[in-house]
Design a protein around this motif. Structure first.
Motif, PDB file in Angstrom:
ATOM      1  N   LEU A 144       0.856  -1.176   0.000  1.00  0.00           N
ATOM      2  CA  LEU A 144       0.000   0.000   0.000  1.00  0.00           C
ATOM      3  C   LEU A 144       0.894   1.228   0.000  1.00  0.00           C
ATOM      4  O   LEU A 144       1.596   1.491   0.971  1.00  0.00           O
ATOM      5  N   LEU A 145       0.884   1.938  -1.122  1.00  0.00           N
ATOM      6  CA  LEU A 145       1.672   3.165  -1.245  1.00  0.00           C
ATOM      7  C   LEU A 145       0.805   4.332  -0.808  1.00  0.00           C
ATOM      8  O   LEU A 145      -0.238   4.585  -1.402  1.00  0.00           O
ATOM      9  N   ARG A 146       1.217   5.044   0.218  1.00  0.00           N
ATOM     10  CA  ARG A 146       0.471   6.212   0.705  1.00  0.00           C
ATOM     11  C   ARG A 146       1.216   7.472   0.334  1.00  0.00           C
ATOM     12  O   ARG A 146       2.440   7.529   0.460  1.00  0.00           O
ATOM     13  N   THR A 147       0.481   8.487  -0.098  1.00  0.00           N
ATOM     14  CA  THR A 147       1.136   9.737  -0.453  1.00  0.00           C
ATOM     15  C   THR A 147       0.231  10.938  -0.228  1.00  0.00           C
ATOM     16  O   THR A 147      -0.977  10.841  -0.351  1.00  0.00           O
ATOM     17  N   LYS A 148       0.859  12.048   0.113  1.00  0.00           N
ATOM     18  CA  LYS A 148       0.191  13.345   0.159  1.00  0.00           C
ATOM     19  C   LYS A 148       0.660  14.202  -1.020  1.00  0.00           C
ATOM     20  O   LYS A 148       0.159  15.298  -1.227  1.00  0.00           O
ATOM     21  N   ASP A 149       1.623  13.699  -1.765  1.00  0.00           N
ATOM     22  CA  ASP A 149       2.186  14.409  -2.914  1.00  0.00           C
ATOM     23  C   ASP A 149       1.408  14.001  -4.171  1.00  0.00           C
ATOM     24  O   ASP A 149       1.783  13.078  -4.882  1.00  0.00           O
ATOM     25  N   ILE A 150       0.311  14.698  -4.410  1.00  0.00           N
ATOM     26  CA  ILE A 150      -0.614  14.348  -5.486  1.00  0.00           C
ATOM     27  C   ILE A 150      -0.501  15.378  -6.594  1.00  0.00           C
ATOM     28  O   ILE A 150      -0.540  16.589  -6.343  1.00  0.00           O
ATOM     29  N   VAL A 151      -0.356  14.897  -7.819  1.00  0.00           N
ATOM     30  CA  VAL A 151      -0.228  15.778  -8.977  1.00  0.00           C
ATOM     31  C   VAL A 151      -1.631  16.202  -9.411  1.00  0.00           C
ATOM     32  O   VAL A 151      -2.523  15.367  -9.542  1.00  0.00           O
TER      33      VAL A 151
END
Length: 185
Positions: A144-151
């Motif tokens: 599960l890849l979690r990110t707040k860096d959304i394009v």
């Protein structure tokens, strides 16, 4: 789809440079409008995404599309979907200021979608992408890849009646009534 507990699970936080999420600015604007119009948490589904490769990075791109609303029970801090829809993207609203998936979200919501979005009134604040891989030492493993860096990307806007969507959310949203009454002196 309900997550199969036989998989091992690895959660990778912020930010795998080789896998990224991109979302339509128009779609995010629609989600912000809905989040600002509904006081409780609520859940939604999306049908469409596109997987693109660019300069060695895999992008999961979510275009502007209709936001699908399942039947659900919700409070200001909790949502339970009572009508599962068979779509690859799910999402839900958190109260303002709560900008990360909770442990409950990670256990029950993000596991059940290829892509999961977390929104507040400010837009998409976190996302996860689920990848199933067979790893030599672990066997079948959910990563599960979690990110707040959304394009954010511009695409072709579509017309949707968002006030009708707010009405639909309110119709499909069961909000429990308080069962305890307090007497104040």
């Amino acid at each position: 789809m309900v997550f199969d507990a036989k998989f091992n699970k690895i959660i990778i936080d912020d930010n795998n440079a080789n896998v990224r999420l991109a979302i339509s600015r128009w779609l995010e604007d629609d989600l912000k409008y809905l989040a600002s119009s509904i006081d409780t948490e609520f859940a939604f589904y999306l049908k469409e995404y596109e997987k693109r490769e660019y300069r060695g990075v895999t992008y999961f791109v979510i275009p502007h599309q209709e936001i699908l609303i399942p039947k659900q029970k919700a409070t200001t801090v909790d949502v339970e979907i009572t009508e599962n829809l068979p779509y690859p993207i799910n999402g839900h609203k958190h109260p303002d200021g709560v900008t990360s998936f909770s442990s409950v979200d990670l256990e029950y919501i993000t596991n059940n979608a290829l892509i999961s979005l977390l929104i507040t009134r400010t837009g998409v604040v976190e996302a996860s992408i689920r990848i199933i891989q067979r790893l030599e030492l672990l066997g079948d493993t959910m990563i599960l890849l979690r990110t707040k860096d959304i394009v954010r990307v511009l695409d072709e806007p579509k017309e949707f009646d968002l006030d009708a969507k707010v009405k639909e959310i309110k119709e499909k949203l069961e909000v429990p009534k308080p069962t305890v009454q307090y007497s104040y002196p």
